[in-house]
Design a protein around this motif. Structure first.
Motif, mmCIF file in Angstrom:
data_model
loop_
_atom_site.group_PDB
_atom_site.id
_atom_site.type_symbol
_atom_site.label_atom_id
_atom_site.label_comp_id
_atom_site.label_asym_id
_atom_site.label_seq_id
_atom_site.Cartn_x
_atom_site.Cartn_y
_atom_site.Cartn_z
ATOM 1 N N SER A 2 0.842 -1.200 0.000
ATOM 2 C CA SER A 2 0.000 0.000 0.000
ATOM 3 C C SER A 2 0.877 1.249 0.000
ATOM 4 O O SER A 2 1.945 1.275 0.600
ATOM 5 N N GLU A 3 0.414 2.248 -0.679
ATOM 6 C CA GLU A 3 1.149 3.490 -0.796
ATOM 7 C C GLU A 3 0.641 4.466 0.254
ATOM 8 O O GLU A 3 -0.566 4.660 0.412
ATOM 9 N N VAL A 4 1.568 5.092 0.986
ATOM 10 C CA VAL A 4 1.201 6.052 2.020
ATOM 11 C C VAL A 4 1.161 7.439 1.391
ATOM 12 O O VAL A 4 2.110 7.866 0.736
ATOM 13 N N THR A 5 0.047 8.135 1.563
ATOM 14 C CA THR A 5 -0.052 9.496 1.050
ATOM 15 C C THR A 5 0.128 10.471 2.209
ATOM 16 O O THR A 5 -0.403 10.274 3.295
ATOM 17 N N ILE A 6 0.900 11.482 1.951
ATOM 18 C CA ILE A 6 1.151 12.521 2.953
ATOM 19 C C ILE A 6 0.155 13.646 2.705
ATOM 20 O O ILE A 6 0.086 14.182 1.591
ATOM 21 N N PRO A 7 -0.624 14.007 3.723
ATOM 22 C CA PRO A 7 -1.600 15.086 3.533
ATOM 23 C C PRO A 7 -0.906 16.422 3.240
ATOM 24 O O PRO A 7 0.009 16.811 3.958
ATOM 25 N N ARG A 8 -1.319 17.061 2.179
ATOM 26 C CA ARG A 8 -0.780 18.376 1.805
ATOM 27 C C ARG A 8 -1.915 19.386 1.853
ATOM 28 O O ARG A 8 -2.940 19.216 1.199
ATOM 29 N N TYR A 23 -6.287 21.843 5.263
ATOM 30 C CA TYR A 23 -6.299 20.426 4.895
ATOM 31 C C TYR A 23 -7.696 20.023 4.460
ATOM 32 O O TYR A 23 -8.683 20.665 4.815
ATOM 33 N N TYR A 32 8.880 19.113 5.115
ATOM 34 C CA TYR A 32 7.438 19.372 5.049
ATOM 35 C C TYR A 32 7.157 20.858 5.297
ATOM 36 O O TYR A 32 6.380 21.481 4.591
#
Length: 144
Positions: A2-8, A88, A106
């Motif tokens: 699974s790919e982890v997405t970083i909230p932007r 967000y 970040y």
């Protein structure tokens, strides 16, 4: 896998909070030495209202001092305070964001969006006061 997405977050507002300047202008056309100091703060705001999105604020304070190279008593000053607000998407939790805000890269991504806006206004105001601000960078130096 699974790919982890970083909230932007998305930049939704930018504003000038305060600005003040002083230039006697007695040495019009004189060569001035310009010094600029900056202070940048990044902080998370958690809403009291249920369902409202999280917000990250980037506050930028810029202070300039220009001194006449021929007359040290001839000093011009300008200070500007700026704020960028990033929001967000709904449903992004505080515990997912807090560790990210400790990450230099970040933070850099957020500041790198707000800084050129602040510096554009700052340079324009210095030039309106009769100071040559063309040499000031519009962006951040990633090596610092």
């Amino acid at each position: 896998m699974s790919e982890v997405t970083i909230p932007r977050p998305v930049l939704r507002s930018f504003r000038v909070l305060a600005c003040t300047g002083q230039n006697r202008g007695e040495a019009t056309g004189a060569k001035m030495r310009l010094e600029v100091q900056q202070e940048i703060e990044v902080g998370l705001a958690v809403p009291d209202v249920a369902g409202a999105p999280l917000m990250v604020g980037v506050r930028i304070n810029l202070d300039a001092k220009a001194t006449n190279e021929n007359d040290a008593s001839d000093v011009a000053t300008y200070a500007g305070e700026y704020e960028a607000r990033f929001y967000y998407a709904a449903g992004v939790a505080e515990d997912a964001i807090t560790p990210l805000l400790d990450d230099h890269e970040y933070q850099y991504v957020l500041v790198a969006q707000a800084f050129p806006l602040a510096m554009t206004h700052f340079r324009r105001e210095l030039q309106a006061m009769g100071l040559d601000a063309r040499e000031l960078p519009l962006g951040l130096d990633p090596s610092k």
